[in-house]
Design an enzyme around this catalytic site. Structure first.
Site, PDB file in Angstrom:
ATOM      1  N   ASN A 110       0.825  -1.214   0.000  1.00  0.00           N
ATOM      2  CA  ASN A 110       0.000   0.000   0.000  1.00  0.00           C
ATOM      3  C   ASN A 110       0.860   1.265   0.000  1.00  0.00           C
ATOM      4  O   ASN A 110       1.908   1.314   0.629  1.00  0.00           O
ATOM      5  CB  ASN A 110      -1.003  -0.002   1.156  1.00  0.00           C
TER       6      ASN A 110
ATOM      7  N   CYS B 237     -10.480  -4.822   0.343  1.00  0.00           N
ATOM      8  CA  CYS B 237     -11.641  -3.916   0.351  1.00  0.00           C
ATOM      9  C   CYS B 237     -12.486  -4.140  -0.901  1.00  0.00           C
ATOM     10  O   CYS B 237     -12.064  -4.810  -1.851  1.00  0.00           O
ATOM     11  CB  CYS B 237     -11.168  -2.471   0.438  1.00  0.00           C
TER      12      CYS B 237
ATOM     13  N   CYS C 146     -10.855  -3.223  -4.275  1.00  0.00           N
ATOM     14  CA  CYS C 146      -9.893  -4.212  -4.776  1.00  0.00           C
ATOM     15  C   CYS C 146     -10.608  -5.457  -5.297  1.00  0.00           C
ATOM     16  O   CYS C 146     -10.203  -6.039  -6.303  1.00  0.00           O
ATOM     17  CB  CYS C 146      -8.888  -4.587  -3.687  1.00  0.00           C
TER      18      CYS C 146
ATOM     19  N   GLU D 242      -3.155  -4.572  -2.981  1.00  0.00           N
ATOM     20  CA  GLU D 242      -3.682  -5.478  -4.007  1.00  0.00           C
ATOM     21  C   GLU D 242      -3.688  -4.810  -5.380  1.00  0.00           C
ATOM     22  O   GLU D 242      -3.285  -5.391  -6.385  1.00  0.00           O
ATOM     23  CB  GLU D 242      -5.128  -5.888  -3.682  1.00  0.00           C
TER      24      GLU D 242
HETATM   25  N1  THU Z   1      -5.297  -1.370   2.572  1.00  0.00           N
HETATM   26  C1  THU Z   1      -4.776  -2.244   1.670  1.00  0.00           C
HETATM   27  O1  THU Z   1      -3.678  -2.018   1.144  1.00  0.00           O
HETATM   28  N2  THU Z   1      -5.478  -3.343   1.347  1.00  0.00           N
HETATM   29  C2  THU Z   1      -6.670  -3.699   1.911  1.00  0.00           C
HETATM   30  O2  THU Z   1      -7.225  -4.738   1.564  1.00  0.00           O
HETATM   31  C3  THU Z   1      -7.286  -2.839   2.909  1.00  0.00           C
HETATM   32  C4  THU Z   1      -6.594  -1.570   3.200  1.00  0.00           C
HETATM   33  C5  THU Z   1      -4.518  -0.191   2.942  1.00  0.00           C
HETATM   34  C6  THU Z   1      -5.050   1.119   2.469  1.00  0.00           C
HETATM   35  C7  THU Z   1      -4.452   2.071   3.493  1.00  0.00           C
HETATM   36  O3  THU Z   1      -3.146   2.415   3.080  1.00  0.00           O
HETATM   37  C8  THU Z   1      -4.350   1.241   4.757  1.00  0.00           C
HETATM   38  O4  THU Z   1      -4.442  -0.110   4.344  1.00  0.00           O
HETATM   39  C9  THU Z   1      -5.430   1.525   5.796  1.00  0.00           C
HETATM   40  O5  THU Z   1      -6.692   1.426   5.239  1.00  0.00           O
END
Ligand code: THU
Length: 156
Positions: free
Chosen positions: A56, A106, A109, A69
């Site tokens: 992320n 989420c 994604c 993702e």
């Molecule tokens: N995040 C992800 O990278 N993947 C997920 O499936 C859920 C959330 C990240 C986005 C943000 O940078 C942090 O987690 C908090 O939401």
């Protein structure tokens, strides 16, 4: 097998899935998450065995944050066009914490995974840790997003 299989221990998953989870853990180190301090890593396996990682990436303008993702998926489609995504593993932990947090992809994604499945005309397996600390092995993104919106909705 269509659906979601749950496992109490990572050890109970197949070797390929365990390998991808291991790589997703490594990918958390690539996370740029100074705001949430939630480090997420994604590892995906292409049809020819190529491994693609993503983490992320956050921004002071919060809505611009990008999930691990999607970083991994869009890297795959731009670096290895035409190669199908066979499997994706997602792992997360809080900064400076060793134990894994649940991270179940989420909705945005899941929607992107679905478009990949439509485009490649095959399912991708999704491996992630559920809120009950059980590992979920999902046979396709389609399973994760019923009644979804797709290109068929745009047909005249
Ligand atoms: N995040 C992800 O990278 N993947 C997920 O499936 C859920 C959330 C990240 C986005 C943000 O940078 C942090 O987690 C908090 O939401």
């Amino acid at each position: 097998m269509k659906g979601i299989a749950l496992f109490n221990n990572l050890e109970d998953l197949d070797a390929e899935s365990k390998y991808l989870v291991h790589k997703a853990k490594e990918a958390t180190q690539l996370s740029y998450s100074p705001y949430s301090k939630f480090q997420v890593g994604a590892a995906l396996l292409l049809e020819d065995g190529t491994l693609v990682l993503g983490a992320n990436q956050e921004n002071a303008s919060y809505p611009l944050c990008m999930c691990a993702e999607r970083v991994a998926l869009y890297t795959a489609s731009s670096q290895y066009p035409g190669k199908s995504v066979k499997k994706i593993a997602i792992v997360a932990h809080k900064k400076n914490h060793k134990e894994l947090s649940s991270a179940t992809a989420c909705g945005a994604c899941r929607q992107v995974m679905l478009e990949f499945e439509a485009r490649q005309e095959s399912a991708m397996e999704v491996i992630m840790l559920g809120s009950d600390q059980k590992w979920a092995k999902c046979s396709s993104a389609d399973t994760l997003l019923p009644l979804s919106f797709d290109s068929s909705n745009l047909k005249e």
